[in-house]
Design an enzyme around this catalytic site. Structure first.
Site, PDB file in Angstrom:
ATOM      1  N   SER B  47       0.830  -1.207   0.000  1.00  0.00           N
ATOM      2  CA  SER B  47       0.000   0.000   0.000  1.00  0.00           C
ATOM      3  C   SER B  47       0.870   1.264   0.000  1.00  0.00           C
ATOM      4  O   SER B  47       0.363   2.354  -0.229  1.00  0.00           O
ATOM      5  CB  SER B  47      -0.948   0.008   1.198  1.00  0.00           C
ATOM      6  OG  SER B  47      -0.225   0.070   2.405  1.00  0.00           O
ATOM      7  N   HIS B  48       2.162   1.134   0.295  1.00  0.00           N
ATOM      8  CA  HIS B  48       3.064   2.285   0.215  1.00  0.00           C
ATOM      9  C   HIS B  48       4.168   2.065  -0.820  1.00  0.00           C
ATOM     10  O   HIS B  48       5.206   2.701  -0.759  1.00  0.00           O
ATOM     11  CB  HIS B  48       3.670   2.598   1.583  1.00  0.00           C
ATOM     12  CG  HIS B  48       2.681   3.232   2.501  1.00  0.00           C
ATOM     13  ND1 HIS B  48       1.778   2.493   3.222  1.00  0.00           N
ATOM     14  CD2 HIS B  48       2.413   4.532   2.783  1.00  0.00           C
ATOM     15  CE1 HIS B  48       1.020   3.313   3.933  1.00  0.00           C
ATOM     16  NE2 HIS B  48       1.369   4.539   3.682  1.00  0.00           N
ATOM     17  N   GLU B 188      -5.644   0.206   1.776  1.00  0.00           N
ATOM     18  CA  GLU B 188      -6.157  -1.173   1.806  1.00  0.00           C
ATOM     19  C   GLU B 188      -7.561  -1.253   1.222  1.00  0.00           C
ATOM     20  O   GLU B 188      -7.899  -2.220   0.533  1.00  0.00           O
ATOM     21  CB  GLU B 188      -6.173  -1.702   3.245  1.00  0.00           C
ATOM     22  CG  GLU B 188      -4.784  -1.895   3.841  1.00  0.00           C
ATOM     23  CD  GLU B 188      -4.862  -2.284   5.312  1.00  0.00           C
ATOM     24  OE1 GLU B 188      -5.119  -3.456   5.603  1.00  0.00           O
ATOM     25  OE2 GLU B 188      -4.679  -1.394   6.173  1.00  0.00           O
TER      26      GLU B 188
END
Lengths: 343, 343
Positions: B47-48, B188
């Site tokens: 997610s990063h 998410e």
């Protein structure tokens, strides 16, 4: 027969102060402790009210707390003010450190008060409110004794580790929260045990690590943190910052040293104070900016934390505090017989 | 046809850096941003990872982020270091402020880094790890954009407001946690939407305030905070400290200013750094004391946070990072066409 009784806040405070003096606490210690317990009753925060007195006195009866402790400022340099409570209860040490913390926060923008070697029973919201009254934001945290399992574990290792925060509001009561990082405060479990009522699901596991709703089994086993792994992480952070980092006991050590959870735990405490004006650096008015957030929460019908405490306080200030017959009888017995009345 | 590809960490970093330069970010900005995104992939924190690149570039395409921003130290006095990011992404401002924050924390015992006027997409664990590597404990927090309802409310007002903490360990990786104060990170929810999978129960409400498991309905409605009223209180604290207090935007203002959640939000960030040696004041070795707590958690089979990230890092360092065919194709398109490849 004793009857329920309604007392003014100063009258209840004086009664508590006299009990601590009768039990051989120094006048200074008693004067610092009493308002904190009275504040619990005033704000209908029963778990930090007169129910705490017996535990406090038991700490003395078993030879643990120092009833005449004279706290000392050990260091006040850079951003850290350190007060050694000398084995006494925390409130007098807090009173000694508070003006230094306020001064340091205003000078440096950010400062910390470390209290070492204190017995701790007081609610943290009492302390962050004091800082908010000075126009400072504040965070406060401390370990307790190991009664809570870390997320994914099964044995007590963390304390209920309270975390409190205060923010000054220009027109009235500050924004304040103060909660245990366990699902519930140990005091609440104890109140369930006394009342004979089951715990809600998800509060605790028994000594075998199995979920339980029995308060005694929970007290013999382990409580759980709030919010799963996130709450467990915060509780761990509190052990690290307000235990290990400040050179004081963690929750396991506090329990080992005491050998019982029936008295107030001994450890340290960490309080951070922020000067909003210094942090804003003239970019915008931080208190006005904060009101946009807080009024936004209230505007959608959500309640701010501490609202119930605040409402109870208004009533207590206007009408006094009503204690049950049993509570009054307990206070009278303690005032008359001192430590002899403590089981 | 593009195939999946395995890249060394430096090779992936260079590829990302080139993409940002191709899109007209300054060399300094690109060099600060790339390692942060590569670290996300390295630690299997998708997610990063590279998924963030498009959003970063879109911030430029819609004329919001400043691609050549030269951050400036506005003030460094008392316990506060303030860096103005000048409307650029946060990593370069962090790099500028980091050595000052470290120096100030060592001198004062406790210090804060305020980053103002930055676009923020990076994981906070990257930053607290850097401070832990200097032997400092650290807390980091920032607002995001209003997508989360306060406890008891129904409309977006809070951000996902991440909270991170790092603690240095003498023999190896620091204790680090970093989580959204919403039940889940917005990233998410976005990944669920892309994958077409439903959300777990309890993550979100739809635009009418009703519980939903549909990712798009959640993105159109509001996410919920973790841990009920306690998580909501912490998320609010982050709005106050890392928004209002530092004179920067709150999550509602950040969203209003952007008009979209499809790019990185603009606001400020607050990082606190603690020198454990100064806080311990010679009472005991704080790092050794901390090991008692951390080994106690591991000793009962509970996992410390960041364990999965740490394990992924070991593999990435030994074997490189494998990206899917679609990811590689996306990177190649961005490297070739720059902003024109950004939808």
């Amino acid at each position: 027969m004793t009857a329920p009784q309604t007392l003014t806040i100063p009258a209840l405070t004086a009664k508590i102060e006299a009990i601590f003096q009768r039990a051989r606490f120094s006048a200074a210690q008693a004067a610092a402790i009493a308002p904190v317990i009275a504040a619990g009753e005033r704000d209908a925060c029963k778990s930090h009210g007169v129910y705490r007195i017996e535990g406090c006195l038991r700490s003395l009866k078993i030879g643990k707390v120092n009833p005449g402790a004279v706290p000392e400022v050990i260091a006040s340099e850079g951003s850290i003010v350190r007060v050694d409570a000398k084995g006494g209860f925390s409130p007098l040490a807090f009173e000694l450190g508070l003006p230094l913390l306020v001064e340091r926060a205003r000078t440096q923008g950010l400062a910390a008060l470390v209290i070492n070697d204190c017995f701790h029973f007081s609610a943290l919201w009492v302390e962050v409110e004091r800082l908010a009254a000075e126009g400072l934001a504040a965070m406060a945290m401390c370990p307790s004794y190991a009664t809570v399992a870390p997320h994914g574990g099964s044995a007590p290792l963390l304390g209920t580790n309270p975390f409190a925060f205060g923010w000054p509001r220009p027109d009235g009561a500050p924004y304040v929260f103060d909660f245990a990082t366990s699902v519930a405060a140990r005091g609440e479990v104890e109140l369930h045990r006394r009342a004979g009522t089951p715990l809600p699901e998800g509060w605790a596991v028994d000594a075998e690590g199995q979920p339980t709703t029995d308060p005694q089994a929970a007290l013999d086993g382990a409580m759980l943190t709030f919010g799963g792994h996130k709450g467990s992480a915060i509780a761990t952070m509190i052990e690290l910052l307000a235990g290990a980092m400040i050179g004081d006991l963690n929750s396991v050590e506090a329990l080992d040293w005491l050998g019982t959870t029936a008295v107030a735990p001994k450890h340290g405490e960490l309080i951070l104070a922020f000067d909003p004006a210094r942090f804003a650096g003239g970019r915008r008015d931080p208190l006005a900016a904060a009101e946009l957030i807080l009024s936004g929460i209230e505007g959608q019908g959500a309640r701010l934390p501490s609202g119930r405490r605040r409402a109870a306080r208004v009533i207590s200030e206007a009408e006094g505090i009503t204690l049950s017959a049993a509570e009054i009888e307990g206070l009278e017995r303690l005032a008359r017989d001192g430590l002899a009345a403590v089981p």
